[in-house]
Design an enzyme around this catalytic site. Structure first.
Site, PDB file in Angstrom:
ATOM      1  N   THR A  17      69.126 -23.796 -48.868  1.00 33.01           N
ATOM      2  CA  THR A  17      70.125 -23.105 -49.690  1.00 33.01           C
ATOM      3  C   THR A  17      71.292 -22.617 -48.839  1.00 33.01           C
ATOM      4  OG1 THR A  17      68.315 -22.414 -51.139  1.00 33.01           O
ATOM      5  CG2 THR A  17      70.412 -21.317 -51.435  1.00 33.01           C
ATOM      6  N   ALA A  52      78.736 -19.651 -51.779  1.00 33.41           N
ATOM      7  CA  ALA A  52      77.345 -19.365 -52.147  1.00 33.41           C
ATOM      8  C   ALA A  52      76.724 -20.568 -52.836  1.00 33.41           C
ATOM      9  CB  ALA A  52      77.277 -18.140 -53.058  1.00 33.41           C
ATOM     10  N   ASP A  53      75.409 -20.651 -52.730  1.00 30.06           N
ATOM     11  CA  ASP A  53      74.658 -21.675 -53.463  1.00 30.06           C
ATOM     12  C   ASP A  53      73.353 -21.044 -53.925  1.00 30.06           C
ATOM     13  OD1 ASP A  53      74.453 -24.629 -54.195  1.00 30.06           O
ATOM     14  OD2 ASP A  53      72.534 -24.290 -53.194  1.00 30.06           O
ATOM     15  N   THR A  54      72.998 -21.296 -55.168  1.00 27.19           N
ATOM     16  CA  THR A  54      71.786 -20.714 -55.739  1.00 27.19           C
ATOM     17  C   THR A  54      70.809 -21.817 -56.111  1.00 27.19           C
ATOM     18  OG1 THR A  54      73.022 -18.820 -56.602  1.00 27.19           O
ATOM     19  CG2 THR A  54      70.858 -19.227 -57.559  1.00 27.19           C
ATOM     20  N   GLY A  93      72.030 -18.566 -51.048  1.00 21.57           N
ATOM     21  CA  GLY A  93      72.555 -18.556 -49.692  1.00 21.57           C
ATOM     22  C   GLY A  93      74.022 -18.193 -49.742  1.00 21.57           C
TER      23      GLY A  93
END
Length: 200
Positions: A50, A73-75, A110
């Site tokens: 992530t 961001a990454d989910t 992340g």
């Protein structure tokens, strides 16, 4: 509480949910989405994977914007060690929701912060427990179309939140941005400052 910044801030995301969350800080920011693929070649843990995607996004946007602070961001949603992506169609959305029914899963975001001499990243994890879902509930939700653009095939901030029995961790993290952790990090990095408002 008034928050100020001396930096140009870029949120490297087109997500309306992240835009709304970050907007709560009340500071000016720009939107500049990255066009990177969300693939990573090597074998990584869910947290490493992530964060690697978030870092890829910030790496791209910071090019040509080195004077700015880029926040990406990454989910991801993990059921055990299985990654549940954004479903490709309604059938896959139903499969994901059937798998999540009655189960606890992890939502990991992340966050990568780069630019102006800063390069830092972190992950935040929230445990989410679903109620047992009926086929009728799953079919009705999938038919609404809400599940197709969301990791794990549900949005906690929309009707998908009706499936959630409890969470352990940051609610905003499940929406897509761990705002409290990000706020504390930006304060520590002195990217943002608290301004004392004087009442007359």
């Amino acid at each position: 509480m008034k928050i100020t910044t001396n930096n140009r801030i870029i949120l490297a995301s087109e997500s309306p949910r992240r835009k709304e969350l970050f907007g709560r800080l009340g500071i000016p920011f720009e939107i500049q989405a990255s066009g990177v693929s969300e693939d990573v070649e090597q074998e990584l843990s869910p947290e490493e994977f992530t964060l690697a995607i978030a870092t890829k996004k910030s790496d791209e946007v910071v090019q040509g914007n080195e004077d700015a602070i880029v926040i990406a961001a990454d989910t991801t949603v993990y059921l055990g060690e299985k990654l549940l992506t954004k479903p490709v169609d309604s059938n896959q959305a139903k499969e994901f929701l059937q798998a999540l029914s009655g189960q606890e899963h992890r939502v990991i975001t992340g966050v990568s912060i780069q630019g102006a001499g800063i390069s830092i990243g972190f992950t935040e994890t929230t445990a989410v427990q679903f109620y047992e879902l009926t086929e009728e509930q799953i079919d009705a939700y999938v038919a609404s179309g809400d599940s197709l653009d969301k990791a794990g095939a549900y949005g906690i901030q929309t009707m998908g939140g009706m499936f959630v029995e409890k969470i352990n961790g940051d609610y905003n993290n499940v929406v897509g941005l761990p705002l409290g952790r990000l706020f504390q990090t930006l304060l520590t990095l002195k990217v943002i400052q608290l301004e004392k408002e004087i009442s007359e």
